[in-house]
Design a protein around this motif. Sequence first.
Motif, PDB file in Angstrom:
ATOM      1  N   GLY A 235      76.563  84.413  81.790  1.00 28.09           N
ATOM      2  CA  GLY A 235      75.615  84.769  80.736  1.00 28.09           C
ATOM      3  C   GLY A 235      74.161  84.555  81.104  1.00 28.09           C
ATOM      4  O   GLY A 235      73.290  84.568  80.224  1.00 28.09           O
ATOM      5  N   MET A 236      73.882  84.363  82.409  1.00 32.39           N
ATOM      6  CA  MET A 236      72.500  84.200  82.838  1.00 32.39           C
ATOM      7  C   MET A 236      71.754  85.522  82.729  1.00 32.39           C
ATOM      8  O   MET A 236      72.368  86.597  82.699  1.00 32.39           O
ATOM      9  CB  MET A 236      72.455  83.665  84.273  1.00 32.39           C
ATOM     10  N   THR A 237      70.422  85.460  82.678  1.00 31.82           N
ATOM     11  CA  THR A 237      69.635  86.683  82.535  1.00 31.82           C
ATOM     12  C   THR A 237      68.762  86.989  83.747  1.00 31.82           C
ATOM     13  O   THR A 237      68.184  88.076  83.810  1.00 31.82           O
ATOM     14  CB  THR A 237      68.732  86.614  81.284  1.00 31.82           C
ATOM     15  N   GLY A 238      68.657  86.072  84.699  1.00 34.64           N
ATOM     16  CA  GLY A 238      67.806  86.327  85.848  1.00 34.64           C
ATOM     17  C   GLY A 238      68.279  85.603  87.091  1.00 34.64           C
ATOM     18  O   GLY A 238      68.778  84.472  87.018  1.00 34.64           O
ATOM     19  N   LEU A 239      68.109  86.272  88.256  1.00 36.07           N
ATOM     20  CA  LEU A 239      68.536  85.707  89.529  1.00 36.07           C
ATOM     21  C   LEU A 239      67.527  86.110  90.593  1.00 36.07           C
ATOM     22  O   LEU A 239      67.332  87.297  90.861  1.00 36.07           O
ATOM     23  CB  LEU A 239      69.928  86.240  89.894  1.00 36.07           C
ATOM     24  N   GLY A 240      66.888  85.117  91.212  1.00 40.81           N
ATOM     25  CA  GLY A 240      65.922  85.362  92.273  1.00 40.81           C
ATOM     26  C   GLY A 240      66.503  85.005  93.623  1.00 40.81           C
ATOM     27  O   GLY A 240      66.942  83.874  93.838  1.00 40.81           O
ATOM     28  N   LEU A 241      66.518  85.963  94.548  1.00 42.15           N
ATOM     29  CA  LEU A 241      67.101  85.774  95.874  1.00 42.15           C
ATOM     30  C   LEU A 241      66.024  85.409  96.883  1.00 42.15           C
ATOM     31  O   LEU A 241      64.972  86.052  96.937  1.00 42.15           O
ATOM     32  CB  LEU A 241      67.800  87.054  96.324  1.00 42.15           C
ATOM     33  N   MET A 242      66.303  84.382  97.699  1.00 38.89           N
ATOM     34  CA  MET A 242      65.360  83.957  98.732  1.00 38.89           C
ATOM     35  C   MET A 242      66.040  84.000 100.091  1.00 38.89           C
ATOM     36  O   MET A 242      67.232  83.701 100.216  1.00 38.89           O
ATOM     37  CB  MET A 242      64.836  82.548  98.441  1.00 38.89           C
TER      38      MET A 242
END
Length: 302
Positions: free
Chosen positions: A42-49
């Motif tokens: 149910g997360m709304t954001g994912l930042g890939l590094m």
Amino acid sequence: MSALIEDDLIVGAVDCHVHACPHINARSLDVIEAAREALAAGMTGLGLMDNFANSSGYAALARRVLGPVALDIWGGLIMEPPAGGVSAEAVAIALGYGYGPGTGARFISLPTHHTRHVARGEGRSPLYVEACFEVPETGPLPDPLPEILDRVAAADVVFNTGHVAASEAVRLVGEAKARGVQRILVPASHYDDQAIAAVIGGGAVAELSYFFASPAADVPLTHVDAEAHVIAGVSIQRMAAIIRRHGAANLIVSSDCGVGILPRPVEGLRLFLRLLAEQGIGPNDLRRMISDNPARLFKVAA
């Protein structure tokens, strides 16, 4: 904190710091798996590094594979030498890299390993240290940093100060603001209270990462070459003290997970929230740091 409350906090959460991209260390999952697990939680954001490449392409591919879902996925550029180094050209490419308008880099970061601050801490050779990035105490910023800041400001994306010394981060925040950069993130887990107050006072958001409070901080890892090094850990008590002193409104918490020796990112984030709650950080402050602040900083799509 009960599991039910932890799950409630994960719903709507934004983890802006996930290492699911290819690496010379083992990853616990790939980009598509990370996106699917975040979506299922149910997360709304994912930042890939990624220390070796502009991760915007991975993010754009993940969005295409998943289709229209309620999870915003983005990438960006850490200006490590394998990814092109501290280069205005590499930044320009990253900002436009993806499948069409709006899919390019959402953050531009100074190096996380090839800084003189980190190299000195690792006991690297004088020649290695000399080749790494550093912000001088006085005088003009080294080229091409002014042009990079101008490009970041024009694109209205996040400028991440990387793993530089506290005094460098303070100067970078001021210089970035002076050139019109509105979105600044400072990895501050290791900084003292004076430095954290200075970067926040300068208009930046400070980041606390679970990685540094985890057992991974005690394990020598190969981050960018054949040498394995231990990164100094930060106690969960210290992180809670930072939150109490400087306020949840000025902070972001992230998992910094993806390395094989840590829990997968969603579980790492849950554990981080639980540990902070056990130190007395309330759910409203936790939600602000894991949902509201990163969503606003990275312009997470509703």
